[in-house]
Design an enzyme around this catalytic site. Structure first.
Site, PDB file in Angstrom:
ATOM      1  N   LYS A   1       0.866  -1.187   0.000  1.00 33.12           N
ATOM      2  CA  LYS A   1       0.000   0.000   0.000  1.00 33.12           C
ATOM      3  C   LYS A   1       0.897   1.230   0.000  1.00 33.12           C
ATOM      4  O   LYS A   1       1.522   1.558   0.993  1.00 33.12           O
ATOM      5  CB  LYS A   1      -0.920   0.017   1.230  1.00 33.12           C
TER       6      LYS A   1
ATOM      7  N   GLU B   1      10.437  16.005  14.198  1.00 28.05           N
ATOM      8  CA  GLU B   1      11.021  16.036  12.860  1.00 28.05           C
ATOM      9  C   GLU B   1      10.569  17.318  12.170  1.00 28.05           C
ATOM     10  O   GLU B   1       9.372  17.575  12.075  1.00 28.05           O
ATOM     11  CB  GLU B   1      10.491  14.866  12.040  1.00 28.05           C
TER      12      GLU B   1
ATOM     13  N   GLU C   1      10.313   0.929  10.183  1.00 32.77           N
ATOM     14  CA  GLU C   1      11.281   2.018   9.932  1.00 32.77           C
ATOM     15  C   GLU C   1      10.542   3.313  10.191  1.00 32.77           C
ATOM     16  O   GLU C   1       9.722   3.741   9.376  1.00 32.77           O
ATOM     17  CB  GLU C   1      11.772   1.965   8.484  1.00 32.77           C
TER      18      GLU C   1
ATOM     19  N   CYS D   1      13.704  10.824   6.821  1.00 34.88           N
ATOM     20  CA  CYS D   1      13.823  10.383   8.213  1.00 34.88           C
ATOM     21  C   CYS D   1      15.257  10.548   8.688  1.00 34.88           C
ATOM     22  O   CYS D   1      15.514  10.671   9.872  1.00 34.88           O
ATOM     23  CB  CYS D   1      13.404   8.931   8.320  1.00 34.88           C
TER      24      CYS D   1
HETATM   25  P1  NAD Z   1       2.784   8.262   7.638  1.00 33.63           P
HETATM   26  O1  NAD Z   1       3.088   7.458   8.852  1.00 33.63           O
HETATM   27  O2  NAD Z   1       1.773   9.324   7.739  1.00 33.63           O
HETATM   28  O3  NAD Z   1       2.318   7.321   6.451  1.00 33.63           O
HETATM   29  C1  NAD Z   1       3.081   6.209   6.044  1.00 33.63           C
HETATM   30  C2  NAD Z   1       2.177   5.237   5.337  1.00 33.63           C
HETATM   31  O4  NAD Z   1       1.215   4.735   6.269  1.00 33.63           O
HETATM   32  C3  NAD Z   1       1.387   5.823   4.174  1.00 33.63           C
HETATM   33  O5  NAD Z   1       1.251   4.827   3.185  1.00 33.63           O
HETATM   34  C4  NAD Z   1       0.041   6.108   4.816  1.00 33.63           C
HETATM   35  O6  NAD Z   1      -1.008   6.132   3.873  1.00 33.63           O
HETATM   36  C5  NAD Z   1      -0.093   4.910   5.740  1.00 33.63           C
HETATM   37  N1  NAD Z   1      -0.990   5.110   6.864  1.00 33.63           N
HETATM   38  C6  NAD Z   1      -1.361   6.259   7.466  1.00 33.63           C
HETATM   39  N2  NAD Z   1      -2.198   5.997   8.496  1.00 33.63           N
HETATM   40  C7  NAD Z   1      -2.349   4.659   8.546  1.00 33.63           C
HETATM   41  C8  NAD Z   1      -3.075   3.770   9.395  1.00 33.63           C
HETATM   42  N3  NAD Z   1      -3.815   4.214  10.408  1.00 33.63           N
HETATM   43  N4  NAD Z   1      -2.991   2.449   9.160  1.00 33.63           N
HETATM   44  C9  NAD Z   1      -2.233   1.983   8.153  1.00 33.63           C
HETATM   45  N5  NAD Z   1      -1.524   2.757   7.311  1.00 33.63           N
HETATM   46  C10 NAD Z   1      -1.574   4.087   7.510  1.00 33.63           C
HETATM   47  O7  NAD Z   1       4.208   8.813   7.148  1.00 33.63           O
HETATM   48  P2  NAD Z   1       4.487   9.758   5.906  1.00 33.63           P
HETATM   49  O8  NAD Z   1       3.992  11.126   6.268  1.00 33.63           O
HETATM   50  O9  NAD Z   1       4.031   9.134   4.638  1.00 33.63           O
HETATM   51  O10 NAD Z   1       6.081   9.734   5.878  1.00 33.63           O
HETATM   52  C11 NAD Z   1       6.855  10.518   6.695  1.00 33.63           C
HETATM   53  C12 NAD Z   1       7.323   9.729   7.906  1.00 33.63           C
HETATM   54  O11 NAD Z   1       7.999   8.551   7.484  1.00 33.63           O
HETATM   55  C13 NAD Z   1       8.325  10.489   8.734  1.00 33.63           C
HETATM   56  O12 NAD Z   1       8.039  10.320  10.089  1.00 33.63           O
HETATM   57  C14 NAD Z   1       9.648   9.822   8.383  1.00 33.63           C
HETATM   58  O13 NAD Z   1      10.632   9.958   9.364  1.00 33.63           O
HETATM   59  C15 NAD Z   1       9.229   8.424   8.172  1.00 33.63           C
HETATM   60  N6  NAD Z   1      10.204   7.706   7.352  1.00 33.63           N
HETATM   61  C16 NAD Z   1      11.010   6.784   7.949  1.00 33.63           C
HETATM   62  C17 NAD Z   1      11.962   6.119   7.213  1.00 33.63           C
HETATM   63  C18 NAD Z   1      12.859   5.107   7.857  1.00 33.63           C
HETATM   64  O14 NAD Z   1      13.445   4.323   7.145  1.00 33.63           O
HETATM   65  N7  NAD Z   1      13.003   5.076   9.168  1.00 33.63           N
HETATM   66  C19 NAD Z   1      12.088   6.382   5.850  1.00 33.63           C
HETATM   67  C20 NAD Z   1      11.244   7.319   5.259  1.00 33.63           C
HETATM   68  C21 NAD Z   1      10.289   7.966   6.033  1.00 33.63           C
END
Ligand code: NAD
Length: 483
Positions: free
Chosen positions: A180, A387, A256, A290
């Site tokens: 997804k 962040e 992650e 991140c």
């Molecule tokens: P997010 O957590 O809002 O969303 C991530 C994914 O989860 C998306 O596909 C979103 O649609 C889905 N999602 C949202 N709510 C959900 C739920 N209740 N149940 C299931 N899926 C759900 O994150 P984002 O805004 O897309 O990305 C930014 C974040 O990702 C930052 O916190 C960043 O640090 C982190 N990030 C971490 C890494 C790593 O490797 N540690 C890498 C890239 C990004």
């Protein structure tokens, strides 16, 4: 207006090797962050579609797991080649839906493809071991088996690489997947599916279901007993929810999550090298990473020189539509991201931080925010604990090694820390004391498919990349035997 960029980009769900509308016909819009125009709309998966995707993955499991490791590796290797051949098209698509500068997108496609090349080679290395039980004398035979259907959930900041970092090891291990993608950036993954098909990935082995109903759709899949792994990249807040969801069926999690990286510059550092590293650690992806340097700790003796050089570099970056020539800084991904950066800067300035450059979003369309350097950032401002996820560098000074280690570790996150010093003994001593999963020692970039990427504390569980990433998708079985 986007016809050329969207040529051959599918917009439906990819389930069991076929394009499908969502079962209830729902769709959602994808927005260009540089103009706020609608790019196109994509199908929004329902609970029924999620079940159909798990059906397809589950149906493909035995066949894929039964393929010889070398065959799986060859398919991944072909996937690497096909992506590299299409890299310019994919890079433009990433820029279109995510906003990042084309140079960043090109870097991302190369990085994304490398996960397939690396795991093409790891597919043949799921090596076990045999030993002799110390007392009974039985043989202990240990081998690794594919864990089963994996659900993958990815963020918008690296629409290609965060997905291939999971698909590569899952396929190498023998696991089919349902992915997804983030709702902001579903097009890149959809565009990748015909390329994986061309590389020889069989129907059902990779399924992609964009959805505006992420919570219920992912929850339904995690409650399906056929799903054995959930690999998530995204915010700590959502990761925590998915850990709760995964607990019901005890699904194996790989998480992650967020970061709050310190960037430490000691008084003996090569300042120019530290500036180059800072520009990568802070500005790769406009700070929407991140791994982005979130807190700059600069020794008081070199503070003035560092702050001036960083300000000069940051203020020289050209901001604009990421598709335009020479642009280094595109828009942020959406209005929420932009509002958050504005709010964090306003909070820091109100509490006493000094703006050295940037600090004010331009008027007009697009979610733009300029490269910004804040100096004398006082303790207690929000951006030191959250962040920033934008092009804002927050500088503080420090006096001693112990002091800066304590301040760097004073966070609930533990993804990556950067430090610059010419004294390697000090570099290793400080690295060991930093409670982070990854350290950039005289480097502003740590991401590498051959290295175990991941964090401590609330930055996550498990590792992606390297051999460790393969084992996230495998179960270890031990056979006790006598011969
Ligand atoms: P997010 O957590 O809002 O969303 C991530 C994914 O989860 C998306 O596909 C979103 O649609 C889905 N999602 C949202 N709510 C959900 C739920 N209740 N149940 C299931 N899926 C759900 O994150 P984002 O805004 O897309 O990305 C930014 C974040 O990702 C930052 O916190 C960043 O640090 C982190 N990030 C971490 C890494 C790593 O490797 N540690 C890498 C890239 C990004």
């Amino acid at each position: 207006m986007y016809e050329n960029l969207l040529a051959n980009v599918p917009t439906d769900l990819w389930i069991g090797g076929k394009w499908k509308k969502s079962s209830d016909g729902a769709r959602f819009d994808v927005i260009d962050p540089a103009t706020e125009n609608k790019i196109t709309s994509v199908a929004s998966a329902s609970l029924d579609d999620a079940k159909a995707a798990v059906d397809a993955a589950s149906g493909a499991f035995e066949g894929w797991a039964g393929r010889k490791p070398r065959e799986r590796g060859e398919i991944l290797r072909k996937a690497y080649e096909v992506i590299v051949a299409q890299s310019e098209r994919l890079a433009k698509l990433i820029t279109l839906e995510n906003g990042k500068a084309l140079s960043d997108s090109r870097g991302e496609v190369a990085y994304a493809a490398e996960f397939f090349r690396w795991y093409a080679e790891e597919a043949v290395r799921a090596i076990g071991q045999v030993s002799r039980a110390p007392s009974s004398g039985a043989r202990i035979f240990v081998h690794h088996k594919p864990a089963g259907v994996a659900v993958l959930v990815t963020p918008w900041n690296f629409p290609a690489a965060m997905a291939t970092r999971k698909i590569g090891p899952a396929l190498a291990a023998g696991c089919p997947v349902v992915l997804k993608p983030a709702s902001e950036t579903p097009l890149t993954m959809l565009a990748l599916m015909p390329l994986l098909e061309e590389a020889g990935v069989p129907a059902g082995v990779v399924n992609v279901i964009p959805s505006r109903r992420s919570g219920p759709v992912v929850s339904a899949m995690l409650h399906d007993p056929r799903v054995r792994v959930v690999s998530f990249t995204g915010s700590t807040e959502v990761g925590r929810k998915l850990l709760h969801e995964a607990a019901d069926n005890v699904v194996k999690p790989a998480m992650e999550l967020g970061g709050n990286a310190p960037f430490i510059v000691f008084e003996d550092a090569d300042i120019d090298a530290a500036i180059d590293g800072a520009m990568i650690a802070k500005m790769r992806n406009m700070g929407e990473a991140c791994t982005a340097a979130n807190r700059f700790y600069v020794h008081e003796k070199i503070h003035d020189a560092f702050a001036k050089k960083l300000t000069d570099k940051m203020s020289s970056l050209k901001m604009g539509n990421g598709l335009d020539d020479g642009v280094a800084l595109g828009p942020l991904v959406n209005a929420e991201g932009l509002d958050k950066v504005k709010e964090l800067v306003a909070d820091a300035v109100k509490k006493g931080a000094k703006i050295l450059t940037g600090g004010k979003a331009p008027d007009g369309k697009g979610y733009f925010y300029p490269a910004t350097v804040l100096d004398n950032v006082p303790d207690g401002v929000k951006m030191l604990n959250e962040e920033i996820f934008g092009p804002v560098a927050a500088i503080q000074t420090f006096k001693s090694e112990d002091e800066v280690i304590g301040r760097a570790n004073d966070t609930e996150y533990g993804l990556v820390a950067y430090l610059y010093t010419k004294d390697l003994t000090r570099g290793m001593r400080v690295s060991e004391k930093l409670d982070f999963g990854m350290i950039g020692l005289n480097r502003g970039l740590v991401s590498d498919p051959a290295a175990p990427f991941g964090g401590t504390k609330q930055s996550g569980l498990g590792r992606e990349g390297a051999h460790e990433g393969l084992l996230e998708f495998m179960e270890t079985q031990y056979v006790s035997l006598t011969w």
